[in-house]
Design an enzyme around this catalytic site. Structure first.
Site, PDB file in Angstrom:
ATOM      1  N   ASP A  28      -8.570 -40.324  14.190  1.00 16.76           N
ATOM      2  CA  ASP A  28      -9.522 -41.008  13.340  1.00 16.76           C
ATOM      3  C   ASP A  28      -9.565 -42.183  13.872  1.00 16.76           C
ATOM      4  O   ASP A  28      -8.692 -43.242  14.096  1.00 16.76           O
ATOM      5  CB  ASP A  28      -8.506 -40.977  11.952  1.00 16.76           C
ATOM      6  CG  ASP A  28      -9.359 -41.149  10.733  1.00 16.76           C
ATOM      7  OD1 ASP A  28      -9.723 -40.629   9.838  1.00 16.76           O
ATOM      8  OD2 ASP A  28     -10.061 -42.497  10.821  1.00 16.76           O
ATOM      9  N   HIS A  97     -12.493 -31.060   7.380  1.00 18.97           N
ATOM     10  CA  HIS A  97     -11.062 -31.765   8.357  1.00 18.97           C
ATOM     11  C   HIS A  97     -10.234 -31.910   7.607  1.00 18.97           C
ATOM     12  O   HIS A  97      -9.864 -32.090   6.193  1.00 18.97           O
ATOM     13  CB  HIS A  97     -11.826 -33.089   8.871  1.00 18.97           C
ATOM     14  CG  HIS A  97     -12.307 -33.807   7.961  1.00 18.97           C
ATOM     15  ND1 HIS A  97     -13.582 -33.885   7.374  1.00 18.97           N
ATOM     16  CD2 HIS A  97     -11.817 -35.098   7.407  1.00 18.97           C
ATOM     17  CE1 HIS A  97     -13.768 -34.752   6.506  1.00 18.97           C
ATOM     18  NE2 HIS A  97     -12.629 -35.622   6.569  1.00 18.97           N
TER      19      HIS A  97
HETATM   20  P1  5GP Z   1     -12.890 -38.030   4.518  1.00 17.26           P
HETATM   21  O1  5GP Z   1     -13.067 -39.281   3.901  1.00 17.26           O
HETATM   22  O2  5GP Z   1     -14.170 -37.362   4.824  1.00 17.26           O
HETATM   23  O3  5GP Z   1     -11.947 -37.068   4.211  1.00 17.26           O
HETATM   24  O4  5GP Z   1     -12.520 -38.696   6.076  1.00 17.26           O
HETATM   25  C1  5GP Z   1     -13.393 -39.011   7.129  1.00 17.26           C
HETATM   26  C2  5GP Z   1     -12.724 -39.484   8.223  1.00 17.26           C
HETATM   27  O5  5GP Z   1     -13.446 -39.647   9.383  1.00 17.26           O
HETATM   28  C3  5GP Z   1     -12.227 -41.153   7.900  1.00 17.26           C
HETATM   29  O6  5GP Z   1     -10.756 -41.310   7.733  1.00 17.26           O
HETATM   30  C4  5GP Z   1     -12.758 -41.979   8.972  1.00 17.26           C
HETATM   31  O7  5GP Z   1     -12.235 -42.898   9.261  1.00 17.26           O
HETATM   32  C5  5GP Z   1     -13.243 -40.940  10.050  1.00 17.26           C
HETATM   33  N1  5GP Z   1     -14.360 -41.205  10.719  1.00 17.26           N
HETATM   34  C6  5GP Z   1     -15.591 -41.613  10.494  1.00 17.26           C
HETATM   35  N2  5GP Z   1     -16.403 -41.841  11.399  1.00 17.26           N
HETATM   36  C7  5GP Z   1     -15.837 -41.477  12.593  1.00 17.26           C
HETATM   37  C8  5GP Z   1     -15.913 -41.506  13.920  1.00 17.26           C
HETATM   38  O8  5GP Z   1     -17.081 -41.773  14.276  1.00 17.26           O
HETATM   39  N3  5GP Z   1     -15.045 -40.940  14.707  1.00 17.26           N
HETATM   40  C9  5GP Z   1     -13.823 -40.821  14.439  1.00 17.26           C
HETATM   41  N4  5GP Z   1     -13.018 -40.357  15.265  1.00 17.26           N
HETATM   42  N5  5GP Z   1     -13.524 -40.654  13.192  1.00 17.26           N
HETATM   43  C10 5GP Z   1     -14.322 -41.043  12.157  1.00 17.26           C
END
Ligand code: 5GP
Ligand code: ZN
Length: 132
Positions: A28, A97
């Site tokens: 992440d 995810h």
């Molecule tokens: P959600 O809030 O959708 O469950 O989690 C999305 C996750 O994706 C977040 O923890 C955020 O830090 C991560 N994330 C967002 N953009 C990117 C990116 O460009 N690369 C990576 N490796 N992680 C990302």
């Protein structure tokens, strides 16, 4: 194409932890703790409501494998597995995810808070959600 599909197609770089034909895992970009890893199906599914059971099995098998690797190699006491489903639950990236979040004793992370059911509420909620 969604952000994570771009990572799958290498349009956007990622620090990969695991890859096979169906599943990808990468760090992440804004870790809750060091080693915070995301595990995704390579095929685009928005969330748990969309993914078919075979692909879900493949993804969750990798979640288990990486959880064990984090535990074995980071010296951590445990880890959280979290999937945020829909915006209201904190889902920002609309591609299913699983978060794997390494935990150490007294790390101070408060991922959720609990409360007690009041009289009658247990029966009421069960009558709505019981599926057996
Ligand atoms: P959600 O809030 O959708 O469950 O989690 C999305 C996750 O994706 C977040 O923890 C955020 O830090 C991560 N994330 C967002 N953009 C990117 C990116 O460009 N690369 C990576 N490796 N992680 C990302
Ligand atoms: Zn996608």
């Amino acid at each position: 194409m969604c952000l994570f599909c771009k990572i799958v197609s290498n349009e956007i770089p990622a620090n990969k932890v695991y890859e096979d034909d169906f599943v990808l895992a990468f760090l992440d970009i804004a870790p809750v703790s060091h080693g915070h890893t995301l595990v995704i199906p390579k095929k685009h599914y928005t969330n748990m409501e969309e993914i078919d059971n075979d692909d879900l099995c493949r993804v969750i098998t990798v979640v288990k494998k990486i959880g064990q690797s984090l535990k074995d190699n980071l010296g951590i006491a445990g880890y959280n597995i979290q999937a945020n489903n829909n915006t209201v639950a904190g889902q920002v990236v609309p591609h299913l995810h699983f978060h794997l979040i390494p935990r150490i004793k007294d790390d101070g992370l408060q991922l959720w808070s609990g409360h007690s059911y009041k009289d009658g509420e247990t029966e009421e909620i069960l009558s709505k959600i019981k599926i057996f």
